[in-house]
Scaffold this motif. Sequence first.
Motif, PDB file in Angstrom:
ATOM      1  N   GLN A 345     -46.871 -27.894 -40.625  1.00 20.78           N
ATOM      2  CA  GLN A 345     -47.654 -26.655 -40.593  1.00 20.78           C
ATOM      3  C   GLN A 345     -47.664 -26.030 -41.975  1.00 20.78           C
ATOM      4  N   GLY A 346     -48.857 -25.603 -42.431  1.00 26.83           N
ATOM      5  CA  GLY A 346     -48.989 -24.979 -43.732  1.00 26.83           C
ATOM      6  C   GLY A 346     -48.234 -23.665 -43.819  1.00 26.83           C
ATOM      7  N   GLN A 347     -47.789 -23.334 -45.014  1.00 26.53           N
ATOM      8  CA  GLN A 347     -46.966 -22.135 -45.215  1.00 26.53           C
ATOM      9  C   GLN A 347     -47.729 -20.850 -44.948  1.00 26.53           C
ATOM     10  N   THR A 348     -49.045 -20.869 -45.114  1.00 25.21           N
ATOM     11  CA  THR A 348     -49.827 -19.634 -44.944  1.00 25.21           C
ATOM     12  C   THR A 348     -50.369 -19.470 -43.528  1.00 25.21           C
ATOM     13  N   VAL A 349     -50.040 -20.400 -42.652  1.00 29.54           N
ATOM     14  CA  VAL A 349     -50.592 -20.366 -41.287  1.00 29.54           C
ATOM     15  C   VAL A 349     -49.988 -19.212 -40.494  1.00 29.54           C
ATOM     16  N   LYS A 350     -50.877 -18.418 -39.878  1.00 28.72           N
ATOM     17  CA  LYS A 350     -50.470 -17.378 -38.931  1.00 28.72           C
ATOM     18  C   LYS A 350     -51.158 -17.713 -37.611  1.00 28.72           C
ATOM     19  N   LEU A 351     -50.399 -18.291 -36.698  1.00 27.98           N
ATOM     20  CA  LEU A 351     -50.971 -18.951 -35.527  1.00 27.98           C
ATOM     21  C   LEU A 351     -50.894 -18.065 -34.293  1.00 27.98           C
ATOM     22  N   ALA A 352     -51.950 -18.122 -33.477  1.00 26.52           N
ATOM     23  CA  ALA A 352     -51.967 -17.434 -32.178  1.00 26.52           C
ATOM     24  C   ALA A 352     -52.396 -18.434 -31.116  1.00 26.52           C
ATOM     25  N   HIS A 353     -51.677 -18.454 -30.000  1.00 27.83           N
ATOM     26  CA  HIS A 353     -51.920 -19.434 -28.936  1.00 27.83           C
ATOM     27  C   HIS A 353     -52.174 -18.703 -27.630  1.00 27.83           C
ATOM     28  N   LEU A 354     -53.403 -18.812 -27.122  1.00 32.50           N
ATOM     29  CA  LEU A 354     -53.743 -18.245 -25.813  1.00 32.50           C
ATOM     30  C   LEU A 354     -53.479 -19.315 -24.754  1.00 32.50           C
ATOM     31  N   THR A 355     -52.459 -19.102 -23.941  1.00 33.20           N
ATOM     32  CA  THR A 355     -52.124 -20.056 -22.885  1.00 33.20           C
ATOM     33  C   THR A 355     -52.823 -19.654 -21.595  1.00 33.20           C
ATOM     34  N   MET A 423     -55.573  -8.859 -32.332  1.00 33.76           N
ATOM     35  CA  MET A 423     -55.080  -7.718 -33.101  1.00 33.76           C
ATOM     36  C   MET A 423     -54.052  -8.153 -34.140  1.00 33.76           C
ATOM     37  N   ALA A 424     -53.404  -9.294 -33.926  1.00 31.93           N
ATOM     38  CA  ALA A 424     -52.396  -9.788 -34.876  1.00 31.93           C
ATOM     39  C   ALA A 424     -53.038 -10.443 -36.097  1.00 31.93           C
ATOM     40  N   GLU A 425     -54.375 -10.497 -36.140  1.00 32.29           N
ATOM     41  CA  GLU A 425     -55.121 -11.092 -37.249  1.00 32.29           C
ATOM     42  C   GLU A 425     -54.630 -12.501 -37.609  1.00 32.29           C
ATOM     43  N   PRO A 426     -54.645 -13.423 -36.635  1.00 31.06           N
ATOM     44  CA  PRO A 426     -54.229 -14.791 -36.939  1.00 31.06           C
ATOM     45  C   PRO A 426     -55.280 -15.486 -37.801  1.00 31.06           C
ATOM     46  N   ASN A 427     -54.876 -16.575 -38.473  1.00 32.92           N
ATOM     47  CA  ASN A 427     -55.867 -17.405 -39.169  1.00 32.92           C
ATOM     48  C   ASN A 427     -56.012 -18.776 -38.518  1.00 32.92           C
ATOM     49  N   VAL A 428     -55.217 -19.026 -37.473  1.00 38.37           N
ATOM     50  CA  VAL A 428     -55.373 -20.234 -36.656  1.00 38.37           C
ATOM     51  C   VAL A 428     -55.318 -19.805 -35.194  1.00 38.37           C
ATOM     52  N   LEU A 429     -56.364 -20.122 -34.437  1.00 37.14           N
ATOM     53  CA  LEU A 429     -56.440 -19.756 -33.022  1.00 37.14           C
ATOM     54  C   LEU A 429     -56.440 -21.017 -32.174  1.00 37.14           C
ATOM     55  N   LEU A 430     -55.531 -21.085 -31.199  1.00 40.12           N
ATOM     56  CA  LEU A 430     -55.501 -22.159 -30.212  1.00 40.12           C
ATOM     57  C   LEU A 430     -55.771 -21.521 -28.855  1.00 40.12           C
ATOM     58  N   LEU A 431     -56.903 -21.846 -28.240  1.00 43.27           N
ATOM     59  CA  LEU A 431     -57.347 -21.181 -27.015  1.00 43.27           C
ATOM     60  C   LEU A 431     -57.408 -22.173 -25.867  1.00 43.27           C
ATOM     61  N   ASP A 432     -56.636 -21.931 -24.826  1.00 43.52           N
ATOM     62  CA  ASP A 432     -56.622 -22.806 -23.652  1.00 43.52           C
ATOM     63  C   ASP A 432     -57.369 -22.120 -22.518  1.00 43.52           C
ATOM     64  N   GLU A 433     -58.574 -22.607 -22.233  1.00 38.06           N
ATOM     65  CA  GLU A 433     -59.459 -22.054 -21.204  1.00 38.06           C
ATOM     66  C   GLU A 433     -59.638 -20.540 -21.362  1.00 38.06           C
TER      67      GLU A 433
END
Length: 590
Positions: A345-355, A423-433
């Motif tokens: 994972q890149g050092q600048t990644v700010k990830l958000a995961h919608l489960t 609202m967390a201003e992610p730069n990587v979004l993982l969206l599950d359904e």
Amino acid sequence: MANLVNLESVSKSFGIRPLLDGVSLGVGDGDRIGVVGLNGGGKTTLLEVLAGLEEPDEGRVSQNRGLSMAVVTQRTELPEGSTVRHSVIDPLGFDAEHEWAADARVRSILDGLGITALGLDSPVGTMSGGERRRVALAAALVQDLDLLVLDEPTNHLDVEGVRWLAKHLLERKSALVVVTHDRWFLDTVCTRTWEVVGGQVEQYEGGYADWIFARAERGRLADTLEEKRRNLARKELAWLRRGAPARTSKPRYRIDAAEALISDVPAPRDKVELLAFAKRRLGRTVIEIEDATLTVGNRTLVKDLTWRIGPGDRIGLVGVNGSGKTTLLRLLAGERDTETGKRIQGQTVKLAHLTQELHDLRGSMRVLEAIEEVARRVVLGKQEMSASQLGERFGFSSQKQWTPVSDLSGGERRRLQLCRLLMAEPNVLLLDEPTNDLDIDTLQQLEDLLDSWPGTLVVISHDRYLVERVCDQVVALFGDGGLTDLPGGIEEYLLRRDTQRELAESRDPAPTPVTVSSAADQRAARKELSKLERRMTTLQKKEADLHAALAAAATEPDRLLALDAELRTVLAEVATVEEQWMAAAELAEG
């Protein structure tokens, strides 16, 4: 010809809130009607009153004498202690236990909804909610009916299942009333649209695209829609008009006037600008998977997978239910370890995961407090919004934002979960359904935000409209241990699945195990040996050709992936044939 069902001046309230107010309408023979509107606006209530499950407070509901109707709502319950067979097959009254298997229509429904795979003797009480909904849907579809009433029938189906259901409903003679937020399904199946809004039911000819045009034209002429909603409709229209002409079957709503609404609307997404911005935010490395193997139980989901996701990539991930999409997304999120390989994972990644699971929040918190707990202001692309403004984009009015979290429905909690992620201003979004439990207006808001969102996006969704709208690339899990790139998108995925199924059906069945070795058995085994040896020769030649093709395609990544997937399929069949050959050889030797 008389309508099958009529509503005359029907009103229905819950508490002090009127959901239906003096509604009059009818369902005619052969009508296919899609029902749309905001969550909580009265769509399900309309269906239940129409079907006779709820009595109106005022007005009259009348049905044709002898009307045969089946209703599948989100409250539909199956008999306690029943099995799939009791729920679906037994009510049809077949004389012999297996007589139903000769009915091609029944078999098609069971296969199309994945009921056969569940097992006819499986108890429904131990199934998941989605599996029970599919069983209830199958129990309705196997009947010969005048009218089908369905509430969100696509919610627990994958892309392939949604396509099958659409085709099935188009082939039926039954009238249909269906609540759905699946816009592709609406456009494909429905010839009329009812919009439940403000206690009234507005009626339109055509499916989703036609409804969007008509609603925008109505707003233009009456000038009653608020500016925010009009701008959304204009952007949606722009996207529809840039797509295939067949998206709308009825360019009747004074299209020249409608075109004036969208003539100055920019493209929904400026790919070049967003990619440049994403690279500045993320750098070169985002998420990379190298030589990864993922297993669940004794099943291998992916083997030796290498997948590099870069800045600004917008990827849709598809596959049948159970193919491992959610597990793979958890690997991308760093929530799942691999058996082999590694995740970078890149050092600048700010990830958000919608489960798909709802995270618990303190029930005493207000909606606005839950959003502001993450941040008070957010910048999404070029748009800066307060927590309250983003909440409004996801259907929480200023009044609703003071509702305690404990009073929210499952769908509202889902929207709140998505709002907090953004609202967390992610730069990587993982969206599950992400479309589960969202109404069409909220879906439009989500897509509008994602249009201008400058980050990396991976989406799992059975909503092909959403995937086509927000993603630039589609990849699929076909069960061969690899990840296949699909330049043709969802349509290519469905074509490949059709080909897979045809190949599986055309293969010779495995030889039946023989327990008694006789002269006749030995002759049959020797004959089988010759057949297997011929098949092995063919497979070995195919394997050699694929190795040569792989060497020649060393500089073509997409072709390498496709050839590698094909090679894995061939090698799997080689292993199966070898096992069959050994069993036949042992029998042939007596």
